[in-house]
Motif scaffolding. Structure first.
Motif, PDB file in Angstrom:
ATOM      1  N   UNK A 395       0.823  -1.194   0.000  1.00  0.00           N
ATOM      2  CA  UNK A 395       0.000   0.000   0.000  1.00  0.00           C
ATOM      3  C   UNK A 395       0.857   1.243   0.000  1.00  0.00           C
ATOM      4  N   UNK A 396       0.251   2.350   0.402  1.00  0.00           N
ATOM      5  CA  UNK A 396       0.969   3.626   0.398  1.00  0.00           C
ATOM      6  C   UNK A 396       1.745   3.798   1.698  1.00  0.00           C
ATOM      7  N   UNK A 397       3.000   4.233   1.545  1.00  0.00           N
ATOM      8  CA  UNK A 397       3.794   4.570   2.724  1.00  0.00           C
ATOM      9  C   UNK A 397       4.567   5.845   2.456  1.00  0.00           C
ATOM     10  N   UNK A 398       4.463   6.770   3.380  1.00  0.00           N
ATOM     11  CA  UNK A 398       5.268   7.980   3.252  1.00  0.00           C
ATOM     12  C   UNK A 398       6.738   7.616   3.441  1.00  0.00           C
ATOM     13  N   UNK A 399       7.591   8.191   2.616  1.00  0.00           N
ATOM     14  CA  UNK A 399       9.025   7.986   2.814  1.00  0.00           C
ATOM     15  C   UNK A 399       9.656   9.183   3.505  1.00  0.00           C
ATOM     16  N   UNK A 400       8.835  10.173   3.751  1.00  0.00           N
ATOM     17  CA  UNK A 400       9.300  11.328   4.508  1.00  0.00           C
ATOM     18  C   UNK A 400       8.098  11.832   5.276  1.00  0.00           C
ATOM     19  N   UNK A 401       8.324  12.109   6.534  1.00  0.00           N
ATOM     20  CA  UNK A 401       7.215  12.483   7.392  1.00  0.00           C
ATOM     21  C   UNK A 401       6.513  13.745   6.875  1.00  0.00           C
ATOM     22  N   UNK A 402       5.197  13.724   6.931  1.00  0.00           N
ATOM     23  CA  UNK A 402       4.432  14.906   6.541  1.00  0.00           C
ATOM     24  C   UNK A 402       4.001  15.699   7.764  1.00  0.00           C
ATOM     25  N   UNK A 403       4.472  15.271   8.912  1.00  0.00           N
ATOM     26  CA  UNK A 403       4.126  16.001  10.134  1.00  0.00           C
ATOM     27  C   UNK A 403       4.963  17.268  10.236  1.00  0.00           C
ATOM     28  N   UNK A 404       4.440  18.220  10.924  1.00  0.00           N
ATOM     29  CA  UNK A 404       5.130  19.493  11.155  1.00  0.00           C
ATOM     30  C   UNK A 404       5.649  20.137   9.863  1.00  0.00           C
ATOM     31  N   UNK A 405       4.783  20.334   8.907  1.00  0.00           N
ATOM     32  CA  UNK A 405       5.255  20.969   7.664  1.00  0.00           C
ATOM     33  C   UNK A 405       5.611  22.432   7.884  1.00  0.00           C
ATOM     34  N   UNK A 406       6.489  22.926   7.025  1.00  0.00           N
ATOM     35  CA  UNK A 406       6.791  24.357   7.019  1.00  0.00           C
ATOM     36  C   UNK A 406       5.587  25.094   6.428  1.00  0.00           C
ATOM     37  N   UNK A 407       5.426  26.360   6.760  1.00  0.00           N
ATOM     38  CA  UNK A 407       4.279  27.103   6.221  1.00  0.00           C
ATOM     39  C   UNK A 407       4.329  27.152   4.694  1.00  0.00           C
ATOM     40  N   UNK A 408       3.177  26.911   4.083  1.00  0.00           N
ATOM     41  CA  UNK A 408       3.111  26.911   2.620  1.00  0.00           C
ATOM     42  C   UNK A 408       3.503  28.277   2.063  1.00  0.00           C
ATOM     43  N   UNK A 409       3.139  29.313   2.780  1.00  0.00           N
ATOM     44  CA  UNK A 409       3.426  30.666   2.280  1.00  0.00           C
ATOM     45  C   UNK A 409       4.921  30.867   2.048  1.00  0.00           C
ATOM     46  N   UNK A 410       5.758  30.227   2.871  1.00  0.00           N
ATOM     47  CA  UNK A 410       7.206  30.351   2.690  1.00  0.00           C
ATOM     48  C   UNK A 410       7.635  29.767   1.356  1.00  0.00           C
TER      49      UNK A 410
END
Lengths: 450, 417, 422
Positions: A395-410
């Motif tokens: 199935x699908x597995x993240x290879x890099x954590x999507x937690x605590x993303x940087x602000x999209x605006x940056x």
């Protein structure tokens, strides 16, 4: 010969200072939780001061420098750079405790441990660092792109020098690296777009590629490769089929043949080099162009402020085809990319493999050419794109954590094509990003259950 | 090359290839013609009235009669694309389509001749949209006459089989290297069943000879090359390179006239059935005027001519088999024998308000440097039948030309059916 | 006549660092290393540990022949330079051999400074600069009973500790009033001295030897105050001086050492100098100074190598900073930068943070000027000297972090540098 090595990387934005890494290191090296033995020192700033950009968490450990001053400063030849692993080894039988090595280190990476009476430093646990394994937030990573570069660097560049890509183009970087790894037993299909545009297939009888390469139509890349593969299978030859296609040749006019080939599980590696539009022909909008983007066919004016609709998520669509392998990748995470390239190549021997590589375009997106890789990185760090892989069994597995993303605006603010965005548009994109992540996470959880 | 040949020699029961008599329709006959040519890769997508043809192919693969890779792809566009890929890897390739399928295939279709890839694609001809229509007619094939494919139109079910097999050898001839459409009329040939002779496979194998379809352009790591770099532009070597390339394509097309004749002759010598490869003349030598026909309509035309002859009319038939390349010399040899012609088309040329065969025939006739009275007949659209009675009327109308009658408009055959 | 694109005289830290820098830029250009020493490269700094037995003489090589082979380097030991002819780009060796060079690096280091004490030249004594010296000293220490160490610099202090540990009755005689002057202030030095005293070493600070006399089984040293000391082993460790004798007549400008600019170039075209042989820029002033500090030698060697191979990343020498890491009797003394305001150019600097715990042998002294670190020295204080060095070199503004830094220099230093690097 230039050599690159694996390294432990630290992202302070993801570190909450829990200290698990230090305990793991102390346990690994001294069998105790006492952080004095830890080769990695997490430094929480207890009294954060005025600077706004100042990160509260810092880190000291050996960087395994390529040109290490500690080694140069050692009068006893007790320190040496291991050319195969890249780690700086310390030989207790030679060390005289003079501490001159500590003078050479600007990172606090080799330090005197009063408990044991000599200097200690990180040895990366022989390539399996205990600290990385226990980090609960992905703040520490073991980045293997250096050794990957070494491995790939020894292989022949199968494109000629002097391809005429734009300055700062990461597609050229991508295809050169990719073909080095794929090798010469391959047929390469590059439908109209930047990749043939830079001269890979060539002009007027001259080619830019040292392996079989061709222009399919924008519409039929997967089908042509499928036919080629069928004949080679028939005559018992194992030849790799590789598509290097832009997003238009993948998700727009190329989609039908792609979908058909995926359904038939044709044995090929289909790579989408996603620069979010028709950058080669003058930056027209495609189905991969994100909402709000300025393009030459979604201009900014009184009645229109860039593209009015969202991009389709091609990687996710391909996942729904249940291909042998589907993954997303970014050139700012080369070790991840190479890992996926290897897997995709292996999968392409069994059936259809799809790699979606995000390819920010300095010319078309309007950002300085020197910042391409940084834009790639911010794309990922803001979750604007996410790195994951899919196989039918896992199935699908993240290879890099999507937690605590940087602000999209940056991310958005460094790119010219988003310069006009109003707050509503930014909010819309942020919602879109959040929803995508939520949805992909649901897939991940489903995978975990099954 | 020898290893590849060895590897793909089909290990199948040759009893299927014993010379024998079959009763079958044109679609099955085409499938047998394909089987005898031993293709490597076939890609298919069904469309009326071709569907049973690809069903036969699939059945033959399932039964081991054909040892080939069968690709059931998602549309005609991919059919042609996959076959191009396979041919570039050295495969003998085949497909069949018509009408809207051909239209959808058009983008890669027009590229196959430019890549100089030999390939056989049967067109089970069908009239085109709109009105919505699933029945026979030549409009689809006539739409692609400038695409660079060789086009041969069959008259009978037997000819469908024989021409299909021959087409592979014609296209693969090193002086030609072009794809071939073997056209059989939808409904009439596709579904019309009749007794035919299936040639013995060893004879056909000997006829086919060595296969080498990608000696000139290959996607093969053992012979790395770039296929289709950008060529042209307004400066540098591009413009002359492109012009020379196009000319060589035209040369290949003209070479095909000779190769088609040689191939039909050799087929006749080995298999025992001879066809007029380019243009057939029927009762023409003492004719005052002639009908010009194409495809399966010719059978009814011949019956009508026989009837007219019985009544003393000096009428013959000029049947065009090879329409691309257009056999100008052969046509003019025939035209030179008559004083007037009535050309029957199963499609229209919108711009000239006539049939396309009519227009082309007149273009050839212009080289005779004499005025040739003529009439354009348009019939058999959308599956409608051009009967013997219709042809008798055509003969009557054409005969009027000898009396100085002139037709401003095409004559529509089935308008009052 | 021999020729080498890069000719390097010397084989210790500065020379080897230059070699590494050259090879990074120019992997193929011919490169020759000529040294008066007879051995594979080693560091003078390791020699006290050869004396103590901690290091084996055959296990101290900084590079081996395989390294030279790998990098296509010709290594010629046991040859002295007699003369340099800059106008001919030529070096003449003690065997008469002539070497032509495109680029020449002089990294001939230093040799012991023998003080002009009456009678010393008639007396048997030992020094510690070469491997032969170390082996001789180790051998002598196993036979002698009583030793006098002249000079309380690093070599002398190491020597004294080694000899004492070997069971000798040791007296250290130092002309100045403290040990390790220039690296530690008198208070810190006092802590070190007392450790030696506690281990039975007699420390005679502020005493000048005025006369030395050879005796049957040793020597007698007469001090300025009339006191006489006897010993059967005399170690002279009163400092070193750059080896520049071969520069005579060459036009290469020398003072105490070979004068170099901030790219380690001498006044002669295509001739550079690095390491202990130089008199190079000082970090704190415009002066040209002889430092004899290993990390400075490395830094200079790197710069010289980059300059010689025309490395585009070449940067200027920051200037020497006194640095000392010294372990004695299991304790650590570290000094980076200015340690004593009573001397030198920062005498007007008043920001001093001092923390002393004599009972526990703890000492820490931090000197700031304009919120920038100028120097830090400590005994048994946890510091990363490399980080301290960078804080000084980069003139990092510590205004916001001074309190943290004074309280916890180790953690704060690491945090500051981590932030600076990122």
């Amino acid at each position: 010969m230039a050599l690159g090595y694996n390294t432990i990387t630290f992202n302070p934005d993801k570190c909450d200072g829990c200290g698990d890494c230090m305990r793991a290191c102390s346990q690994a090296k001294a069998g105790t939780d006492d952080p004095v033995h830890s080769r990695i020192q997490i430094l929480a700033n207890e009294t954060p001061s005025t600077g706004e950009q100042q990160s509260p968490i810092e880190m000291a450990m050996c960087r395994q420098c390529g040109d290490p001053k500690c080694v140069s400063n050692c009068p006893a030849a007790a320190l040496s750079k291991d050319l195969s692993s890249g780690t700086i080894d310390w030989d207790s039988s030679k060390c005289v405790n003079c501490l001159l090595c500590t003078v050479g280190c600007a990172f606090g990476g080799i330090t005197y441990n009063v408990e044991v009476g000599h200097v200690t430093k990180c040895d990366t646990c022989d390539g399996n660092p205990a600290c990385v394994k226990v980090c609960p937030h992905g703040a520490l990573e073991y980045n293997t792109s250096g050794s990957v570069y070494t491995r790939i660097g020894d292989k022949e560049d199968l494109f000629v020098p002097g391809l005429s890509a734009c300055q700062g183009c990461n597609s050229e970087l991508l295809i050169r690296h990719t073909l080095r790894n794929v090798g010469s037993n391959v047929v390469v299909a590059t439908p109209p777009g930047c990749i043939p545009g830079m001269g890979t297939v060539g002009y007027n009888g001259k080619t830019g590629t040292k392996v079989p390469v061709f222009h399919p139509l924008l519409t039929n890349t997967a089908s042509m490769l499928a036919g080629i593969k069928k004949q080679y299978n028939r005559v018992g030859r194992d030849v790799t089929m590789l598509a290097l296609a832009g997003d238009g040749g993948v998700g727009d006019v190329g989609f039908q043949s792609l979908s058909g080939a995926a359904e038939r599980n044709e044995q090929q590696l289909f790579m989408c080099v996603d620069n979010e539009g028709y950058m080669n022909t003058g930056m027209q909008s495609s189905g991969s162009t994100p909402a709000g983007s300025w393009t030459s066919t979604t201009p900014v004016g009184k009645e229109m402020q860039g593209k009015r609709t969202d991009a389709k998520n091609m990687a996710r669509i391909m996942m729904m085809h249940n291909c042998e392998y589907v993954a997303t990748a970014s050139l700012s995470f080369m070790d991840d990319y190479y890992d996926k390239l290897d897997k995709a190549l292996a999968a392409s021997k069994r059936g259809f493999a799809y790699l979606h590589v995000y390819a920010p375009c300095p010319t078309g997106w309007r950002f300085p050419a020197a910042e391409t890789i940084e834009v790639c990185r911010k794309q990922v760090e803001s979750n604007f794109v996410t790195l994951w892989e899919f196989t039918p069994d896992q199935g699908l597995q993240f290879t890099r954590s999507v937690d605590k993303p940087a602000p999209l605006a940056d991310y958005l603010k460094q790119i010219g094509k988003y310069r006009h965005l109003n707050q509503d548009q930014i909010d819309h994109l942020q919602r879109r990003v959040d929803n995508q992540v939520k949805s992909l996470k649901a897939f991940e959880q489903t995978s975990a259950v099954s | 090359m020898t290893t590849i040949e060895k590897a793909i020699t089909p290990d199948i029961d040759d009893s299927h290839y014993q010379s024998k008599t079959l009763v079958c329709d044109g679609n099955e006959a085409a499938a047998w013609g394909v089987a005898l040519a031993r293709p490597d890769v076939m890609a298919i997508y069904p469309i009326t009235p071709q569907s049973s043809l690809v069903e036969y192919l699939s059945q033959f693969v399932a039964e081991g009669i054909i040892d080939a890779e069968l690709m059931n792809v998602e549309g005609e566009h991919s059919v042609m694309s996959a076959l191009q890929g396979a041919a570039l890897a050295g495969a003998r390739t085949y497909t069949a389509t018509c009408g809207p399928g051909l239209a959808f295939m058009f983008e890669p279709y027009i590229r196959t001749p430019g890549l100089r890839l030999p390939m056989v694609a049967s067109l089970v001809t069908r009239d085109t949209l709109t009105p919505q229509c699933v029945w026979g007619g030549h409009q689809d094939a006539m739409l692609v006459k400038e695409a660079g494919w060789i086009q041969m139109y069959c008259e009978t079910v037997q000819e469908v089989l024989d021409t299909t097999t021959m087409a592979f050898r014609i296209g693969e001839h090193p002086d030609v290297m072009l794809p071939v459409n073997v056209n059989s009329d939808g409904n009439y040939l596709s579904y019309g069943a009749t007794g035919i002779q299936l040639p013995a496979a060893p004879l056909v194998d000997a006829f086919m000879g060595e296969k080498n379809v990608n000696w000139h352009a290959a996607l093969d790591p053992e012979r790395p090359m770039a296929i289709d770099p950008l060529t042209g532009g307004a400066g540098g070597p591009g413009p002359s390179m492109f012009a020379n390339y196009r000319k060589s394509q035209c040369d290949g097309m003209q070479n095909a006239l000779r190769v088609i004749e040689e191939t039909h002759k050799d087929w006749g010598d080995r298999i025992g059935r001879y066809y007029s490869p380019l243009v057939e003349e029927y009762r023409l030598d003492d004719a005052d005027y002639a009908l010009v026909t194409i495809g399966s309509m010719t059978g009814a035309a011949k019956d009508a001519v026989d009837l007219a002859r019985d009544q003393g009319e000096a009428v013959g038939i000029i049947k065009i088999k090879t329409f691309r390349p257009f056999p100008v010399e052969a046509i003019n040899r025939a035209l030179s024998k008559v004083k007037a012609i009535g050309v029957v088309d199963r499609s229209v040329n919108f711009g000239w308000n006539c049939g396309p065969v009519y227009q082309e025939t007149l273009a050839a006739a212009q080289r005779l440097q004499r005025f040739l009275p003529s009439a354009s007949f348009i019939g058999g659209l959308a599956g409608s039948d051009i009967t013997v009675e219709h042809f008798s009327q055509v003969i009557e109308d054409t005969a009027q030309l000898l009396k100085g009658h002139h037709y401003d408009e095409p004559i529509w055959i089935n308008r009052n059916d | 006549m021999q020729h080498s694109k890069y000719l390097i005289i010397g084989s210790s830290h500065a020379a080897l660092e230059a070699v590494a820098a050259i090879r990074m830029q120019d992997p193929d250009g011919s490169l020759t290393l000529i040294t008066r020493d007879k051995h594979l490269p080693y560091s003078p700094t390791v020699l006290p540990y050869v004396v103590s037995g901690r290091s084996q003489p055959d296990n101290i090589n900084l590079k081996d022949q395989a390294y030279f082979d790998l990098h296509a380097i010709e290594f010629i030991p046991g040859r002295k330079v007699e003369k340099i002819e800059p106008e001919n780009h030529c070096v003449i060796l003690d065997n008469g051999q002539q070497w032509q060079y495109d680029k020449l690096l002089l990294a001939t280091g230093a040799s012991p400074l023998i003080p002009p004490i009456s009678g010393l030249d008639q007396t048997e004594f030992l020094v510690l600069r070469t491997l032969e010296d170390a082996i001789a000293l180790r051998q002598a220490s196993s036979q002698a009973k009583k030793a006098i160490v002249l000079g309380a610099g690093l070599v002398g202090m190491h020597g004294a500790e080694n000899l004492a540990e070997a069971g000798l009755d040791v007296t250290v005689v130092e002309m100045q009033t403290q040990v390790l002057p220039g690296y530690f202030d008198p208070q810190a030095a006092g802590l070190i001295e007392s450790a030696f005293s506690q281990h039975g070493v007699t420390m005679k600070m502020g005493h000048r030897a005025v006369r030395i006399e050879q005796q049957d089984n040793g020597c007698q040293v007469e001090l300025e105050n009339g006191e006489t000391l006897e010993a059967d082993l005399l170690l002279v460790s009163t400092g070193v001086k750059p080896v520049t004798d071969y520069c005579a007549g060459s036009g290469i400008e020398t003072d105490q050492g070979i004068l170099v600019d901030d790219h380690m170039a001498t006044n002669q075209t295509d001739i550079w100098a690095a390491g202990d042989v130089t008199q190079a820029g000082d970090f704190y002033s415009n002066a040209q100074v002889v430092t004899g500090i290993l990390p400075d030698a490395v830094e200079q060697g790197r710069i010289a190598g980059m300059a010689m191979s025309e490395d585009p990343c070449l940067k200027s020498y920051n200037g020497g900073i006194p640095i000392n890491t010294y372990t004695f009797y299991g304790q650590q003394a570290i000094s980076v930068g200015v340690s004593d305001l009573s001397t030198g150019t920062l005498a007007d600097c008043s920001e001093v943070e001092l923390s002393v715990d004599t009972d526990n042998g703890f000492f820490q002294k931090i000197i700031f000027k304009d919120n920038q670190l100028q120097g830090i020295s400590g005994i048994n204080a946890a510091l990363d000297p490399g980080i301290m060095w960078q804080l000084i070199l980069r003139r990092i503004d510590l205004a916001d972090d001074k309190a943290d830094f004074v309280a916890k220099p180790l953690e704060t230093g690491r945090r500051l540098m981590s932030r600076t690097w990122r």
